[in-house]
Design a protein around this motif. Structure first.
Motif, PDB file in Angstrom:
ATOM      1  N   SER A 195       0.836  -1.210   0.000  1.00  0.00           N
ATOM      2  CA  SER A 195       0.000   0.000   0.000  1.00  0.00           C
ATOM      3  C   SER A 195       0.865   1.252   0.000  1.00  0.00           C
ATOM      4  CB  SER A 195      -0.919   0.011   1.216  1.00  0.00           C
ATOM      5  OG  SER A 195      -1.782  -1.089   1.158  1.00  0.00           O
ATOM      6  N   CYS A 219       2.221   1.744  -3.487  1.00  0.00           N
ATOM      7  CA  CYS A 219       1.195   2.238  -4.422  1.00  0.00           C
ATOM      8  C   CYS A 219       0.720   3.635  -4.053  1.00  0.00           C
ATOM      9  CB  CYS A 219      -0.014   1.310  -4.418  1.00  0.00           C
ATOM     10  SG  CYS A 219       0.333  -0.295  -5.082  1.00  0.00           S
ATOM     11  N   GLY A 220       1.116   4.124  -2.893  1.00  0.00           N
ATOM     12  CA  GLY A 220       0.680   5.456  -2.488  1.00  0.00           C
ATOM     13  C   GLY A 220      -0.732   5.476  -1.925  1.00  0.00           C
ATOM     14  N   LEU A 233       1.801   7.780 -12.997  1.00  0.00           N
ATOM     15  CA  LEU A 233       0.470   7.347 -13.422  1.00  0.00           C
ATOM     16  C   LEU A 233       0.577   6.476 -14.668  1.00  0.00           C
ATOM     17  CD1 LEU A 233      -1.598  10.627 -12.893  1.00  0.00           C
ATOM     18  CD2 LEU A 233      -1.411   8.655 -11.383  1.00  0.00           C
ATOM     19  N   GLY A 234       0.002   5.284 -14.584  1.00  0.00           N
ATOM     20  CA  GLY A 234       0.045   4.373 -15.718  1.00  0.00           C
ATOM     21  C   GLY A 234       1.315   3.551 -15.816  1.00  0.00           C
ATOM     22  N   VAL A 274       2.933   2.321 -12.968  1.00  0.00           N
ATOM     23  CA  VAL A 274       2.894   1.367 -11.858  1.00  0.00           C
ATOM     24  C   VAL A 274       1.462   0.856 -11.760  1.00  0.00           C
ATOM     25  CG1 VAL A 274       3.225   1.072  -9.391  1.00  0.00           C
ATOM     26  CG2 VAL A 274       4.660   2.679 -10.640  1.00  0.00           C
ATOM     27  N   ALA A 275       1.309  -0.465 -11.666  1.00  0.00           N
ATOM     28  CA  ALA A 275      -0.041  -1.011 -11.531  1.00  0.00           C
ATOM     29  C   ALA A 275      -0.051  -1.981 -10.377  1.00  0.00           C
ATOM     30  CB  ALA A 275      -0.455  -1.713 -12.809  1.00  0.00           C
ATOM     31  N   PRO A 320      -4.616  -4.887  -5.871  1.00  0.00           N
ATOM     32  CA  PRO A 320      -4.752  -4.656  -4.434  1.00  0.00           C
ATOM     33  C   PRO A 320      -5.555  -5.792  -3.805  1.00  0.00           C
ATOM     34  CG  PRO A 320      -5.779  -2.906  -5.762  1.00  0.00           C
ATOM     35  CD  PRO A 320      -5.513  -4.059  -6.664  1.00  0.00           C
ATOM     36  N   GLN A 376      -5.491   6.070 -18.677  1.00  0.00           N
ATOM     37  CA  GLN A 376      -4.053   5.905 -18.911  1.00  0.00           C
ATOM     38  C   GLN A 376      -3.605   6.528 -20.228  1.00  0.00           C
ATOM     39  OE1 GLN A 376      -3.933   1.633 -16.799  1.00  0.00           O
ATOM     40  NE2 GLN A 376      -2.164   1.991 -18.096  1.00  0.00           N
ATOM     41  N   GLN A 393      -6.704  -6.033 -15.042  1.00  0.00           N
ATOM     42  CA  GLN A 393      -6.639  -4.564 -15.026  1.00  0.00           C
ATOM     43  C   GLN A 393      -5.228  -4.066 -14.725  1.00  0.00           C
ATOM     44  OE1 GLN A 393      -6.219  -2.249 -12.258  1.00  0.00           O
ATOM     45  NE2 GLN A 393      -5.759  -4.001 -10.953  1.00  0.00           N
ATOM     46  N   SER A 394      -4.460  -4.865 -13.973  1.00  0.00           N
ATOM     47  CA  SER A 394      -3.106  -4.406 -13.640  1.00  0.00           C
ATOM     48  C   SER A 394      -2.175  -4.485 -14.846  1.00  0.00           C
ATOM     49  CB  SER A 394      -2.543  -5.221 -12.478  1.00  0.00           C
ATOM     50  OG  SER A 394      -2.198  -6.514 -12.924  1.00  0.00           O
ATOM     51  N   ILE A 429      -3.085  -3.525 -17.985  1.00  0.00           N
ATOM     52  CA  ILE A 429      -3.456  -2.551 -19.024  1.00  0.00           C
ATOM     53  C   ILE A 429      -2.280  -1.619 -19.313  1.00  0.00           C
ATOM     54  CG2 ILE A 429      -4.959  -0.583 -19.574  1.00  0.00           C
ATOM     55  CD1 ILE A 429      -7.131  -1.904 -17.932  1.00  0.00           C
ATOM     56  N   ARG A 481      -7.798  16.102 -18.688  1.00  0.00           N
ATOM     57  CA  ARG A 481      -8.532  15.148 -19.527  1.00  0.00           C
ATOM     58  C   ARG A 481      -9.147  14.068 -18.641  1.00  0.00           C
ATOM     59  NH1 ARG A 481      -6.855  10.325 -21.567  1.00  0.00           N
ATOM     60  NH2 ARG A 481      -8.002   9.538 -23.374  1.00  0.00           N
ATOM     61  N   ASN A 482      -8.354  13.588 -17.674  1.00  0.00           N
ATOM     62  CA  ASN A 482      -8.845  12.563 -16.769  1.00  0.00           C
ATOM     63  C   ASN A 482     -10.010  13.055 -15.934  1.00  0.00           C
ATOM     64  OD1 ASN A 482      -7.086  10.713 -17.684  1.00  0.00           O
ATOM     65  ND2 ASN A 482      -5.686  10.786 -15.942  1.00  0.00           N
ATOM     66  N   ARG A 501      -8.787   2.241  -5.380  1.00  0.00           N
ATOM     67  CA  ARG A 501      -7.395   1.817  -5.559  1.00  0.00           C
ATOM     68  C   ARG A 501      -7.059   1.529  -7.016  1.00  0.00           C
ATOM     69  NH1 ARG A 501      -5.423  -1.484  -0.314  1.00  0.00           N
ATOM     70  NH2 ARG A 501      -5.793   0.220   1.118  1.00  0.00           N
ATOM     71  N   PHE A 502      -8.090   1.200  -7.801  1.00  0.00           N
ATOM     72  CA  PHE A 502      -7.843   0.984  -9.222  1.00  0.00           C
ATOM     73  C   PHE A 502      -7.661   2.324  -9.938  1.00  0.00           C
ATOM     74  CE2 PHE A 502     -10.545  -2.851  -8.298  1.00  0.00           C
ATOM     75  CZ  PHE A 502      -9.520  -3.768  -8.410  1.00  0.00           C
ATOM     76  N   THR A 551      -6.533   5.404  -8.470  1.00  0.00           N
ATOM     77  CA  THR A 551      -5.468   6.336  -8.073  1.00  0.00           C
ATOM     78  C   THR A 551      -4.135   6.055  -8.752  1.00  0.00           C
ATOM     79  OG1 THR A 551      -5.060   4.977  -6.153  1.00  0.00           O
ATOM     80  CG2 THR A 551      -6.377   6.957  -5.809  1.00  0.00           C
ATOM     81  N   LEU A 552      -3.966   4.840  -9.313  1.00  0.00           N
ATOM     82  CA  LEU A 552      -2.709   4.584 -10.015  1.00  0.00           C
ATOM     83  C   LEU A 552      -2.783   5.079 -11.463  1.00  0.00           C
ATOM     84  CD1 LEU A 552      -1.810   1.065  -8.615  1.00  0.00           C
ATOM     85  CD2 LEU A 552      -0.675   3.216  -8.129  1.00  0.00           C
ATOM     86  N   ARG A 553      -3.972   5.550 -11.857  1.00  0.00           N
ATOM     87  CA  ARG A 553      -4.137   5.997 -13.248  1.00  0.00           C
ATOM     88  C   ARG A 553      -4.480   7.469 -13.370  1.00  0.00           C
ATOM     89  NH1 ARG A 553      -6.366   0.567 -13.075  1.00  0.00           N
ATOM     90  NH2 ARG A 553      -5.030  -0.595 -14.481  1.00  0.00           N
ATOM     91  N   ALA A 554      -5.111   8.013 -12.336  1.00  0.00           N
ATOM     92  CA  ALA A 554      -5.497   9.422 -12.367  1.00  0.00           C
ATOM     93  C   ALA A 554      -5.087  10.031 -11.030  1.00  0.00           C
ATOM     94  CB  ALA A 554      -7.000   9.542 -12.563  1.00  0.00           C
ATOM     95  N   ARG A 601      -5.209  12.079  -7.600  1.00  0.00           N
ATOM     96  CA  ARG A 601      -6.316  12.205  -6.646  1.00  0.00           C
ATOM     97  C   ARG A 601      -7.093  13.496  -6.871  1.00  0.00           C
ATOM     98  NH1 ARG A 601      -4.892   9.692  -0.823  1.00  0.00           N
ATOM     99  NH2 ARG A 601      -3.866   7.798  -1.526  1.00  0.00           N
TER     100      ARG A 601
END
Lengths: 299, 268
Positions: free
Chosen positions: A47, A50-51, A73-74, A76-77, A80, A102, A145-146, A148, B2-3, B109-110, B112-115, B117
């Motif tokens: 956790s 992943c921040g 962003l994009g 690191v996947a 969880p 992404q 999903q991880s 992608i 955009r996000n 959690r899905f 925050t790794l893409r967009a 906060r």
């Protein structure tokens, strides 16, 4: 640039310290395993990487950036633990959203979503809603999903827990296949699995990083792990000790023995063992060069 | 950026195209249908009659309701009063689940790794404001249709003041939605967020009342509570209602800034 760097990393939940001063540097390459008993702090470490949570003290950096940084962003996947998708939308719609976030266009995101779903053999379930999936299927969707957009780091928290053996095997093959481009960090309790898959194993206990074991260390060649089908343990122990160049033999578990030797010659010990088995009509089950991961970690 | 827009768009889709959202919309439409058919259609007939005007002025005093009779479209005057009180209430319920169930489920959690906060926070806020703007516009449109069906010449004035009503109502709803964003980030479910909202409004109203009573010097404190301007806005119309817009806009700004800090620091 380092893949992952942790300095003096600690995390407390109230009075409970889940992670204590972890120092860690990892480089890109073969999958890295994270093992440890329940409550050792594996998920907390994930956790933090992943921040999702912030450290109480210390620093973390991934690819030279702090977790949560826009630059990551994009790239690191993660899978969880216990996270589920939105029950209101079908799987494909949500994976398309992830893809567009992404940076993919709608069309690209759709083909990318279908690609990762077919990697986990679930392309046929794309239009299902998360609630209609079994536990194992939901896990495979979460793994999909991880993947992608082929990220550089993928953190998998117990990826094969709850999967049937066939699908667990498929996931292992998938990780192996993709590990040339992506560095996987896998937390699991299945040591056999990690042994087959990973190049490095980190052992976390009571919030501290106690061991870091490399799978291909040079010491491996001095050990043989022998598993017998049926034999007289006492007789075997004595018989092996009488062979040349044997330093020690130890009974590990039922019918499993660890032999340490100092022979320089290839296969000398192996052929001596086979001769011994033949003489006594003993059936062997497996001979492993080196020690098992379990033995490395817990002896 | 955009996000943020992608997430806002997804949020609107969530409301409009899934069964739970559609059921909520149906309930909302039904309530408004009843309000339109009975109080608004009925009362606007009263509002036009001079006898009734005298009665109302006699009851409340000419100062309090003076603006009410200046509306060119009587239906919109009644709609304005109903909407000023009802929409903030709807807002508390509609915007209660901006984050809470996603946080509880781990769906966050899905994302925050893409967009970032920030884009998640503002994206969701914009999405929920868009939904509410659509709802406000639909009810204003229905009121205009009602007015025009009574008197066809009202079309142009109705469109003009209808547009002003929409903008004013949306501004009123901004701080409510922003506060619900923060509360739903803190709560574990939409219901919990709604309860927190009720508690906050009740506790703050009581505190402000007490302060007004004992320390009138700082009675201006009431302006920090979202919706504090609503009772005064009843007796405004058209462009005059914008006099209170800065209150709501400032509250929104402060709440959004607080929310931004909160989402950046919170564990998910």
């Amino acid at each position: 640039m380092r893949l992952i760097e942790c300095k003096d990393l600690s995390k407390s939940y109230g009075s409970k310290q889940a992670l204590k001063q972890v120092d860690l540097t990892l480089d890109a390459g073969a999958p890295i395993a994270l093992v440890g008993p329940n409550g050792a702090g594996k998920t907390t470490l994930f956790s933090l990487l992943c921040g999702y949570i912030t450290p109480t003290t210390g620093e973390v950096s991934l690819l030279g950036h702090k977790p949560g940084d826009a630059a990551l962003l994009g790239r690191v996947a993660s899978l969880p633990q216990d996270a589920t998708l939105d029950p209101n939308f079908d799987i494909l719609t949500q994976l398309i959203l992830f893809g567009t976030l992404q940076g993919f266009s709608k069309k690209e995101a759709k083909s990318e979503a279908l690609r990762v779903l077919s990697l986990v053999d679930l392309a046929g379930s794309a239009s299902q809603k998360p609630k209609s999936l079994s536990h194992g299927m939901a896990k495979r969707v979460a793994i999909a999903q991880s993947l992608i957009g082929s990220p550089e780091i993928v953190l998998l928290d117990e990826p094969t827990a709850g999967l049937d053996p066939a699908n667990a095997k498929k996931i292992r093959e998938l990780v192996r296949e993709l590990s040339s481009k992506t560095t996987f960090i896998i937390s699991s309790h299945n040591l056999d699995e990690l042994e087959k898959l990973c190049g490095q194993v980190l052992y976390l206990e009571l919030g501290q990083l106690t061991q870091s074991v490399s799978m291909d260390d040079s010491q491996q060649s001095q050990y043989l792990t022998l598993t017998m089908q049926q034999c007289d343990s006492e007789k075997l122990l004595n018989g092996v000790m009488e062979l040349a160049d044997i330093s020690s033999i130890e009974k590990k578990q039922h019918n499993e023995f660890l032999i340490k030797h100092n022979s320089e010659e290839d296969y000398a010990i192996e052929s001596a063992l086979f001769t011994l088995f033949k003489q006594n009509s003993w059936q062997y089950k497996a001979i492993l060069k080196g020690r098992t991961l379990e033995d490395k970690l817990f002896s | 950026m955009r996000n943020m827009l992608l997430l806002a768009q997804f949020e609107v889709k969530k409301m409009l195209f899934n069964p739970r959202g559609v059921i909520a919309l149906a309930a909302f439409s039904l309530v408004w249908l009843l309000i339109l058919l009975y109080p608004i259609r009925g009362a606007s007939e009263f509002l036009i009659s001079p006898d009734y005007k005298a009665l109302i002025e006699g009851l409340f005093g000419p100062e309090v309701v003076s603006e009410l009779f200046k509306w060119s479209v009587a239906e919109l005057a009644i709609y304005w009063i109903a909407a000023l009180y009802l929409f903030p209430l709807f807002s508390i319920f509609i915007a209660a689940d901006q984050f809470s169930s996603d946080k509880a489920r781990g769906t966050f959690r899905f994302l925050t790794l893409r967009a970032s906060r920030e884009s998640i926070f503002f994206g969701r806020f914009i999405g929920h404001m868009t939904i509410q703007t659509i709802l406000v516009s639909l009810t204003v449109l229905a009121t205009i249709v009602l007015a025009v069906s009574r008197e066809a010449t009202l079309l142009m004035p109705a469109i003009g003041s209808g547009a002003l009503v929409i903008v004013n109502l949306v501004i009123v709803l901004l701080p409510y939605t922003a506060l619900m964003a923060i509360l739903s980030l803190y709560a574990n479910s939409a219901r919990q967020a709604t309860i927190y909202a009720i508690l906050i409004w009740a506790a703050m109203s009581i505190t402000i009342a007490i302060i007004n009573n004992y320390l009138p010097i700082i009675s201006e404190l009431k302006w920090i509570l979202p919706g504090s301007q609503i009772s005064l806005m009843i007796n405004t119309q058209g462009l005059g209602s914008f006099a209170y817009a800065p209150v709501a806009l400032l509250q929104t700004l402060v709440l959004l800034l607080l929310g931004r800090i909160y989402i950046k620091r919170s564990a998910i």
